[in-house]
Design a protein around this motif. Structure first.
Motif, PDB file in Angstrom:
ATOM      1  N   ALA A   1      -5.362   5.215 -13.782  1.00  0.00           N
ATOM      2  CA  ALA A   1      -6.556   5.419 -14.600  1.00  0.00           C
ATOM      3  C   ALA A   1      -7.756   5.806 -13.737  1.00  0.00           C
ATOM      4  N   GLN A   2      -7.822   5.245 -12.518  1.00  0.00           N
ATOM      5  CA  GLN A   2      -8.946   5.528 -11.614  1.00  0.00           C
ATOM      6  C   GLN A   2      -8.628   6.671 -10.643  1.00  0.00           C
ATOM      7  N   GLN A   3      -7.411   7.216 -10.723  1.00  0.00           N
ATOM      8  CA  GLN A   3      -6.956   8.282  -9.819  1.00  0.00           C
ATOM      9  C   GLN A   3      -7.153   7.878  -8.355  1.00  0.00           C
ATOM     10  N   SER A   4      -6.765   6.667  -8.061  1.00  0.00           N
ATOM     11  CA  SER A   4      -6.920   6.130  -6.704  1.00  0.00           C
ATOM     12  C   SER A   4      -5.550   5.762  -6.146  1.00  0.00           C
ATOM     13  N   SER A   5      -5.087   6.539  -5.172  1.00  0.00           N
ATOM     14  CA  SER A   5      -3.782   6.271  -4.574  1.00  0.00           C
ATOM     15  C   SER A   5      -3.892   5.478  -3.273  1.00  0.00           C
ATOM     16  N   PHE A   6      -5.129   5.127  -2.873  1.00  0.00           N
ATOM     17  CA  PHE A   6      -5.283   4.352  -1.630  1.00  0.00           C
ATOM     18  C   PHE A   6      -6.132   3.101  -1.816  1.00  0.00           C
ATOM     19  N   TRP A   7      -7.373   3.247  -2.302  1.00  0.00           N
ATOM     20  CA  TRP A   7      -8.293   2.124  -2.268  1.00  0.00           C
ATOM     21  C   TRP A   7      -7.865   0.974  -3.166  1.00  0.00           C
ATOM     22  N   ILE A   8      -7.385   1.273  -4.361  1.00  0.00           N
ATOM     23  CA  ILE A   8      -6.929   0.206  -5.256  1.00  0.00           C
ATOM     24  C   ILE A   8      -5.668  -0.474  -4.716  1.00  0.00           C
TER      25      ILE A   8
ATOM     26  N   ILE B   1       0.834  -1.207   0.000  1.00  0.00           N
ATOM     27  CA  ILE B   1       0.000   0.000   0.000  1.00  0.00           C
ATOM     28  C   ILE B   1       0.867   1.255   0.000  1.00  0.00           C
ATOM     29  N   LEU B   2       1.869   1.288   0.863  1.00  0.00           N
ATOM     30  CA  LEU B   2       2.724   2.472   0.969  1.00  0.00           C
ATOM     31  C   LEU B   2       3.546   2.679  -0.303  1.00  0.00           C
ATOM     32  N   LEU B   3       4.073   1.594  -0.873  1.00  0.00           N
ATOM     33  CA  LEU B   3       4.865   1.713  -2.089  1.00  0.00           C
ATOM     34  C   LEU B   3       4.008   2.229  -3.242  1.00  0.00           C
ATOM     35  N   ALA B   4       2.817   1.649  -3.401  1.00  0.00           N
ATOM     36  CA  ALA B   4       1.924   2.082  -4.481  1.00  0.00           C
ATOM     37  C   ALA B   4       1.494   3.530  -4.281  1.00  0.00           C
ATOM     38  N   ALA B   5       1.138   3.880  -3.046  1.00  0.00           N
ATOM     39  CA  ALA B   5       0.705   5.252  -2.765  1.00  0.00           C
ATOM     40  C   ALA B   5       1.826   6.243  -3.035  1.00  0.00           C
ATOM     41  N   LEU B   6       3.050   5.894  -2.674  1.00  0.00           N
ATOM     42  CA  LEU B   6       4.197   6.774  -2.897  1.00  0.00           C
ATOM     43  C   LEU B   6       4.445   6.983  -4.385  1.00  0.00           C
ATOM     44  N   LEU B   7       4.443   5.893  -5.152  1.00  0.00           N
ATOM     45  CA  LEU B   7       4.685   5.997  -6.593  1.00  0.00           C
ATOM     46  C   LEU B   7       3.570   6.766  -7.290  1.00  0.00           C
ATOM     47  N   LEU B   8       2.332   6.504  -6.880  1.00  0.00           N
ATOM     48  CA  LEU B   8       1.202   7.185  -7.504  1.00  0.00           C
ATOM     49  C   LEU B   8       1.176   8.669  -7.146  1.00  0.00           C
ATOM     50  N   HIS B   9       1.479   8.967  -5.895  1.00  0.00           N
ATOM     51  CA  HIS B   9       1.495  10.373  -5.466  1.00  0.00           C
ATOM     52  C   HIS B   9       2.570  11.141  -6.222  1.00  0.00           C
TER      53      HIS B   9
ATOM     54  N   LEU C   1      -0.887  10.656 -18.301  1.00  0.00           N
ATOM     55  CA  LEU C   1      -1.342   9.337 -17.881  1.00  0.00           C
ATOM     56  C   LEU C   1      -2.859   9.245 -17.852  1.00  0.00           C
ATOM     57  N   GLN C   2      -3.504  10.314 -17.388  1.00  0.00           N
ATOM     58  CA  GLN C   2      -4.957  10.292 -17.265  1.00  0.00           C
ATOM     59  C   GLN C   2      -5.658  10.379 -18.615  1.00  0.00           C
ATOM     60  N   THR C   3      -5.056  11.067 -19.579  1.00  0.00           N
ATOM     61  CA  THR C   3      -5.698  11.241 -20.877  1.00  0.00           C
ATOM     62  C   THR C   3      -5.321  10.147 -21.878  1.00  0.00           C
ATOM     63  N   GLN C   4      -4.143   9.569 -21.715  1.00  0.00           N
ATOM     64  CA  GLN C   4      -3.665   8.582 -22.683  1.00  0.00           C
ATOM     65  C   GLN C   4      -3.623   7.160 -22.124  1.00  0.00           C
TER      66      GLN C   4
ATOM     67  N   ALA D   1       3.118  -3.161 -13.671  1.00  0.00           N
ATOM     68  CA  ALA D   1       2.526  -3.023 -15.003  1.00  0.00           C
ATOM     69  C   ALA D   1       1.012  -3.220 -15.023  1.00  0.00           C
ATOM     70  N   SER D   2       0.427  -3.705 -13.923  1.00  0.00           N
ATOM     71  CA  SER D   2      -1.024  -3.922 -13.891  1.00  0.00           C
ATOM     72  C   SER D   2      -1.703  -3.050 -12.846  1.00  0.00           C
ATOM     73  N   LEU D   3      -1.247  -3.156 -11.604  1.00  0.00           N
ATOM     74  CA  LEU D   3      -1.899  -2.411 -10.529  1.00  0.00           C
ATOM     75  C   LEU D   3      -1.725  -0.910 -10.683  1.00  0.00           C
ATOM     76  N   LEU D   4      -0.488  -0.455 -10.894  1.00  0.00           N
ATOM     77  CA  LEU D   4      -0.228   0.977 -10.952  1.00  0.00           C
ATOM     78  C   LEU D   4      -0.965   1.671 -12.106  1.00  0.00           C
ATOM     79  N   PRO D   5      -0.946   1.122 -13.340  1.00  0.00           N
ATOM     80  CA  PRO D   5      -1.747   1.758 -14.391  1.00  0.00           C
ATOM     81  C   PRO D   5      -3.231   1.800 -14.070  1.00  0.00           C
ATOM     82  N   LEU D   6      -3.735   0.740 -13.426  1.00  0.00           N
ATOM     83  CA  LEU D   6      -5.141   0.702 -13.041  1.00  0.00           C
ATOM     84  C   LEU D   6      -5.441   1.803 -12.025  1.00  0.00           C
ATOM     85  N   ALA D   7      -4.559   1.974 -11.058  1.00  0.00           N
ATOM     86  CA  ALA D   7      -4.745   3.003 -10.043  1.00  0.00           C
ATOM     87  C   ALA D   7      -4.650   4.405 -10.637  1.00  0.00           C
TER      88      ALA D   7
END
Length: 226
Positions: free
Chosen positions: A154-161, A57-65, A77-80, A146-152
């Motif tokens: 696309a959904q602009q979710s840095s926590f729930w996903i 969770i922390l790693l994904a949130a850090l990378l996404l943030h 990322l959000q448009t393409q 390559a799967s979780l981070l692009p999904l997060a």
């Protein structure tokens, strides 16, 4: 709900992939031997699972943030993302099916550190789980990066996903710790059974990824190339 279910499944698939599976079974079995009661053994397994979950969770949130805080990168990322998802899904599907083999990580935790953390009780088990979560193997790396981070993204979710993914990684570990604690199975037998399940789940997921990748490429990427 479908997006969270997908993230949860990515987590489960990560946890039962060959490298994490062997690590999880060995770690939970080792931690269970450090206590004298089944209930304490289950708590050690739960603490280890929580450590893995929090680490993801922390790693994904850090990378996404970090990605979302850069305006140009975030906008791209959000448009393409739909255009990028096709090749990404094809790549992950090929990895799951064994068509592409990525180099394995050489990172590991010393036996001395494992022994030291095991003696710290549940807090040590939590730390051990957090550290083991960072030792990505090719399959888990493909699923996470390559799967979780692009999904997060696309959904602009840095926590729930990421949280759903983390919970997914913890579920099989908790089941392993429970079965080992009550003594209903032997380690070798349990490992073999989960390996069979993992192989089927990985192949099925790989086929789904390939199909989804073809869909995204056909509708979002190929029109741009014409």
């Amino acid at each position: 709900m479908l997006i969270l279910s997908s993230a949860l499944w990515f987590g489960v698939l990560t946890s039962i992939s060959p490298c994490p599976l062997a690590t999880n079974v060995a770690a939970v079995s080792f931690l269970s031997k450090q206590v004298d009661k089944p209930s304490k053994s289950i708590m050690m397994g739960a603490a280890y699972s929580l450590g893995r979950m929090l680490s993801y969770i922390l790693l994904a949130a850090l990378l996404l943030h970090s990605a979302m805080s850069a305006p140009k990168l975030s906008n791209f990322l959000q448009t393409q993302m739909n255009m990028l998802l096709g090749p990404v899904l094809l790549f992950v599907g090929a990895c799951l099916l064994g068509w592409i083999r990525l180099p394995s990580s050489k990172w590991s935790i010393s036996n001395q550190l494992q022994q030291k953390l095991a003696k710290k009780g549940q807090l040590g088990a939590l730390a051990l789980g957090a550290l083991f979560a960072l030792s990505f193997c090719p399959t888990s790396a493909a699923l996470f990066f390559a799967s979780l981070l692009p999904l997060a993204v696309a959904q602009q979710s840095s926590f729930w996903i990421p949280a759903a993914y983390g919970i997914g990684t913890a579920m099989p570990v908790l089941l392993v710790s429970l079965l080992l604690a009550v003594g209903t199975v032997q380690i070798g037998s349990l490992f073999n059974k989960i390996t069979v399940i993992e192989r089927f789940a990985r192949m099925l997921s790989g086929i789904i990824f390939i199909a989804a990748g073809i869909y995204y490429c056909w509708f979002y990427l190929i029109p741009l190339l014409e």
